[in-house]
Motif scaffolding. Structure first.
Motif: not given
Length: 147
Positions: A90-92, A139-141, A131-133
């Motif tokens: 996960v990115g969070w 996810a933003a792209y 890795y999270s960034v």
């Protein structure tokens, strides 16, 4: 000519003291201190403490001095490893990496901490933040936020 039209100046009253010498500027040094506030103090003569009147015997025991333990570097490494594992999925998970970096820096500032473990914690936590960034940018792209 009346008294109101008289241009003469009256004499100063006795309650005002005349300025003696030259006036000082605000903040000007007045010569009160001879050393800086953090300057060393003069050391006076010291005497040795008096000898104890009763010598300790063999049956007198004392508790050992408390040993300081290194706990911050272990916590930092544990949080960094959890953050790295979570950042693979996960990115969070980047707050875990940031907390691990802060705790590892605190551990580096203490003398009793394991420096190698704290440095490893900083490296692993930095990788987890990266890795999270990466996940957040992906996810933003994917959501077309940047185009």
């Amino acid at each position: 000519m009346t008294a109101a039209d008289d241009p003469s100046v009256e004499q100063p009253s006795d309650d005002l003291a005349p300025v003696a010498g030259e006036s000082r500027m605000p903040g000007e040094h007045r010569g009160g201190f001879s050393r800086l506030p953090t300057g060393p103090l003069g050391i006076t003569g010291m005497t040795a403490p008096p000898e104890p009147s009763v010598a300790p015997t063999a049956d007198v025991w004392s508790t050992p001095a408390p040993r300081l333990r290194s706990v911050l570097s272990g916590w930092a490494l544990g949080i960094a490893i959890l953050g790295l594992i979570a950042s693979f999925f996960v990115g969070w998970a980047f707050p875990l990496g940031l907390v691990a970096i802060v705790v590892a820096v605190m551990a580096l500032r203490r003398l009793v901490e394991d420096r190698a473990m704290a440095i490893w914690a900083i490296c692993i936590a930095s990788a987890s933040v990266i890795y999270s960034v990466g996940w957040l940018v992906f996810a933003a792209y994917s959501a077309s936020l940047f185009s």
